[in-house]
Design an enzyme around this catalytic site. Structure first.
Site, short mmCIF file in Angstrom:
data_model
loop_
_atom_site.label_atom_id
_atom_site.label_comp_id
_atom_site.label_asym_id
_atom_site.label_seq_id
_atom_site.Cartn_x
_atom_site.Cartn_y
_atom_site.Cartn_z
N HIS A 33 -0.05 -0.44 7.08
CA HIS A 33 1.36 -0.55 6.70
C HIS A 33 1.82 0.63 5.84
CE1 HIS A 33 0.34 -5.08 6.84
NE2 HIS A 33 0.70 -4.67 8.04
N LYS B 106 0.37 3.05 -4.34
CA LYS B 106 -0.29 1.78 -4.65
C LYS B 106 -1.57 2.03 -5.43
CE LYS B 106 1.33 -0.44 -0.41
NZ LYS B 106 0.93 -0.97 0.89
N TYR C 260 -2.58 -5.35 -6.08
CA TYR C 260 -2.11 -3.97 -6.08
C TYR C 260 -0.77 -3.83 -6.77
CZ TYR C 260 0.25 -5.39 -1.69
OH TYR C 260 1.00 -6.03 -0.74
N ASP D 271 1.00 -7.43 13.12
CA ASP D 271 0.14 -6.24 13.08
C ASP D 271 -0.41 -5.87 14.45
OD1 ASP D 271 0.64 -6.01 10.40
OD2 ASP D 271 -1.37 -6.55 9.74
#
Length: 185
Positions: free
Chosen positions: A61, A70, A130, A166
């Site tokens: 992603h 991140k 995250y 996905d």
């Protein structure tokens, strides 16, 4: 805390200081000034936590117009974490890096804006946390097919469990065309 390596420009593998004794352990997962000293200067605006079962694959992603940096880590379990450089003008465009992160090794991976990200769960269950440098915007999400033949990522699992969303992600070649002017180095 120390940087173990910088496998791709801007991507940092971090080993926080872990203080252990007979009671357990303590570690600092984020401290603005210390992380700024190692080169992470972006402001984090959002924290996320997900739980996944063994064999789950999430990703790859990225955000299109509002790319996120991140700082990722594992609170419980083990994952194989992957970052793909999608910065068109980067010398490492299209290269990927993968590393096992776990609640035993306490490693963190800083993934700067301009990378696609994904992971597979190697343990029975995993809690993944995250911090993000920009807000998640559902309409801005992009992705790369996890099984793209150009990238040829070894995810360390056979027959991963992948979401319908996905499974429908584009091949890397579509990302090359879509990002021809984005993510300059």
């Amino acid at each position: 805390m120390k940087i173990l390596n910088e496998p791709l420009p801007g991507l940092l593998l971090i080993q926080p200081d872990v203080y252990r004794d007979e009671r357990g352990f303590f570690l600092e997962t984020w401290q603005k000034e210390r992380y700024r000293e190692i080169g992470i200067e972006e402001e984090f605006v959002q924290d996320n936590w997900s739980r996944s079962n063994k064999g789950v694959l999430r990703g790859l992603h990225y955000q299109k117009k509002y790319p996120q940096g991140k700082l990722v880590s594992v609170r419980k379990g083990r994952i194989f974490d992957v970052a793909v450089d999608i910065r068109k003008y980067s010398s490492t465009f299209g290269e990927w890096y993968g590393k096992e992160l776990s609640d035993d090794n306490h490693l963190q991976l800083y993934i700067p804006p301009g990378f696609a990200h994904g992971f597979t769960v190697l343990s029975e269950e995993c809690d993944f946390a995250y911090k993000c440098t920009d807000y998640y915007r559902p309409g801005d999400e992009g992705g790369i097919a996890w099984n793209d033949g150009t990238l040829n990522i070894d995810w360390h699992v056979e027959n991963p469990i992948v979401s319908v969303k996905d499974e429908q992600l584009n091949p890397f070649s579509a990302v090359i065309l879509a990002n021809s002017e984005k993510y300059p180095t």
